[in-house]
Write an enzyme that holds these catalytic residues in place. Sequence first.
Site, PDB file in Angstrom:
ATOM      1  N   GLU A 208      86.681  72.492  16.635  1.00 44.23           N
ATOM      2  CA  GLU A 208      86.945  73.925  16.872  1.00 44.23           C
ATOM      3  C   GLU A 208      87.550  74.697  15.592  1.00 44.23           C
ATOM      4  OE1 GLU A 208      88.060  77.550  17.239  1.00 44.23           O
ATOM      5  OE2 GLU A 208      89.983  76.667  17.896  1.00 44.23           O
ATOM      6  N   CYS A 242      92.488  82.240  15.072  1.00 39.34           N
ATOM      7  CA  CYS A 242      90.857  81.974  14.559  1.00 39.34           C
ATOM      8  C   CYS A 242      89.923  82.834  15.229  1.00 39.34           C
ATOM      9  CB  CYS A 242      90.612  80.522  14.992  1.00 39.34           C
ATOM     10  SG  CYS A 242      90.656  79.992  16.932  1.00 39.34           S
TER      11      CYS A 242
END
Length: 293
Positions: A208, A242
């Site tokens: 991720e 993110c």
Amino acid sequence: MIKDIVEKQRKFYLSGATRSHSFRMEALTKLKQALQKNESLLVEAMQTDLNKSESESFLCEIGMVLDELKYHQKHLRAWMKERRIRPSKAQLPGKCFISPEPYGVTLIMAPWNYPVNLCFVPLIGAISAGNTAVLKPSAYARATSSAIAKVITDTFPPEYITVVEGGRQQNTALLEEKFDYIFFTGSPEVGRIVMAAAAKHLTPVTLELGGKSPVIVDETANIRLAAKRIAFGKVVNAGQTCIAPDYLLIHEQVKESFIKEFAKALAEFFPGAKMDPMCTIITPKHYERLKGL
């Protein structure tokens, strides 16, 4: 030491102890109780590392973990069931089914920006799937790493779930071991290292790594609402997310009105430009990098 941890977890996994529904449900319940009991400890740790307020710590971290736990407890039995599927002509007159199976010994490498959320949410998945787990919190979030280690040590035996604290040396040592699954959240640079290490053992990996997150605002949008939502997504956790809005593509007809509403939203979030309660950048190194932009 790390080799011993992995060997003990593999032995425990191969004993079949983690496979039953009752064992997994009990582990999820224990984790839930531990999080509720240690909520103030985790909040204080995140305040030390990132200056996160209690409300933001619950909203973006602890609350999301508790929601994930609730969801898994509700659906676990159905997820574990064998599922009959129609055989192809080549398999007739046989019967076919899909049987969910654990991977085995898993490694979860968590980042510093959401140190509780992105450590415990993958752990919940590992528990539900019947795996053992080694957790590696980020060394940048030192106080939270220690708090996570305490919560896990007080709740689970190390042959089932354990925490390895430390920096690059510990990361390197962990990646030299053979795991059955690796879940990594972090930067693309470190992601390449993780994937290269996993490839040596043909270990499946979830990476991720964030990415680019554009936002499109067209002329039909509710500009005031869009501005508030985009401002929230950009400033929460001091932008250290993110999937924070990365850049905007705005229709020329609403550009000026959007800029005005965006400024208003920021003024509402930080009245009088009072920034004390806001999250801070994790380290001076990261701060200087952002300043350089």
